[in-house]
Design an enzyme around this catalytic site. Structure first.
Site, PDB file in Angstrom:
ATOM      1  N   ASP A   1     -16.096   4.635  11.287  1.00 43.54           N
ATOM      2  CA  ASP A   1     -15.048   5.563  10.869  1.00 43.54           C
ATOM      3  C   ASP A   1     -15.678   6.904  10.498  1.00 43.54           C
ATOM      4  OD1 ASP A   1     -12.992   6.952   9.659  1.00 43.54           O
ATOM      5  OD2 ASP A   1     -12.262   5.250   8.510  1.00 43.54           O
TER       6      ASP A   1
ATOM      7  N   CYS B   1      -4.698   4.562   5.715  1.00 41.51           N
ATOM      8  CA  CYS B   1      -5.197   5.931   5.772  1.00 41.51           C
ATOM      9  C   CYS B   1      -4.732   6.706   4.531  1.00 41.51           C
ATOM     10  CB  CYS B   1      -4.726   6.558   7.087  1.00 41.51           C
ATOM     11  SG  CYS B   1      -5.390   8.165   7.456  1.00 41.51           S
TER      12      CYS B   1
ATOM     13  N   HIS C   1     -11.604   4.559  12.628  1.00 44.12           N
ATOM     14  CA  HIS C   1     -10.436   4.828  11.796  1.00 44.12           C
ATOM     15  C   HIS C   1      -9.152   4.480  12.555  1.00 44.12           C
ATOM     16  CE1 HIS C   1      -8.863   6.735   8.180  1.00 44.12           C
ATOM     17  NE2 HIS C   1      -7.885   7.215   8.926  1.00 44.12           N
TER      18      HIS C   1
END
Length: 245
Positions: free
Chosen positions: A179, A132, A212
């Site tokens: 995502d 991330c 995600h």
């Protein structure tokens, strides 16, 4: 956090109840978690946190997984003592919060960790993995540090910049098909730009149906169809390190 220029909430997913197999150390001006392999072969991997900080059990779990595959793994506090984002935080304040945590302004910390790994751990070959926010760090680092032999950016991408496609060493990018933070159009643009400008080995891989955080924050009781993708992504990550570090 996958783009400091256009903040979006991260899906925290499942926070593991995990204590870690390593220990904490001081690396010049920052703290770090370090975990050692069963047999030291002079290889190390810097593991870069997401917005939830260097103490997140999920990130330490991934560091231990990497260490178990033959690497000294270190998770430095790239926020340098600043508070990580809290899952209970007010997302309206997130854009202001992230301004003081620029994923492309970590060179001082990267240099300190590299010195520590070489001088204190005897590392001769070093890679980097990030999740991330940490994936942005990886993307940035792989354009600047030829001494870092390989990178794996997991749902992180530097956008709104044209100076990030000339990677210095092999880099793997991992994304989830669903995502909401990194749309497939941006993944396609990255793929195209790397093809045009990147002269080293690279791969952009998108995992069907995944969101995600799936590689390190997917719920342990996830649906059965998801598990093969999680396992494959983790396996790909380790294989990339094995091949190039």
């Amino acid at each position: 956090m996958a783009n400091e220029a256009n903040p979006c909430p991260c899906d925290i997913g499942h926070r593991l109840e995990y204590g870690g197999m390593g220990h904490e150390v001081q690396v010049e001006h920052i703290k770090a978690y370090i975990t050692r392999p069963p047999a030291d072969q002079g290889r190390a991997v810097i593991v870069v946190q997401d917005i939830f900080g260097w103490e997140l059990p999920n990130t330490r779990y991934m560091a231990d997984l990497i260490a178990g595959n033959g690497y000294t793994a270190i998770v430095p506090d790239f926020f340098v003592g600043k508070e990580p984002w809290s899952p209970s935080g007010d997302w309206n304040t997130f854009p202001e919060w992230i301004k003081s945590r620029d994923a492309r302004k970590v060179d001082k910390e990267v240099a300190a960790v590299l010195r520590y790994l070489k001088q204190q751990c005897g590392a001769q070959r070093i890679g980097i993995v990030g999740f991330c926010w940490g994936g942005i760090v990886v993307h940035h680092v792989m354009t600047k540090y030829p001494e870092i032999r390989a990178g794996v950016s997991v749902y992180g991408i530097v956008r709104d910049s044209e100076d990030v496609y000339d990677l210095k060493n092999p880099t793997l990018f991992i994304f989830g098909e669903k995502d909401p933070v990194i749309p497939l159009e941006q993944v396609s643009l990255l793929t195209q730009k790397l093809k045009e400008h990147c002269k080293v080995a690279h791969q952009v891989k998108t995992f069907t149906g995944q969101t995600h955080g799936f590689v390190h924050r997917k719920k342990e009781d996830c649906q059965a169809p998801d598990k093969p993708y999680i396992d494959e992504a983790r396996r790909n990550l380790v294989e990339w390190l094995h091949k190039y570090v």
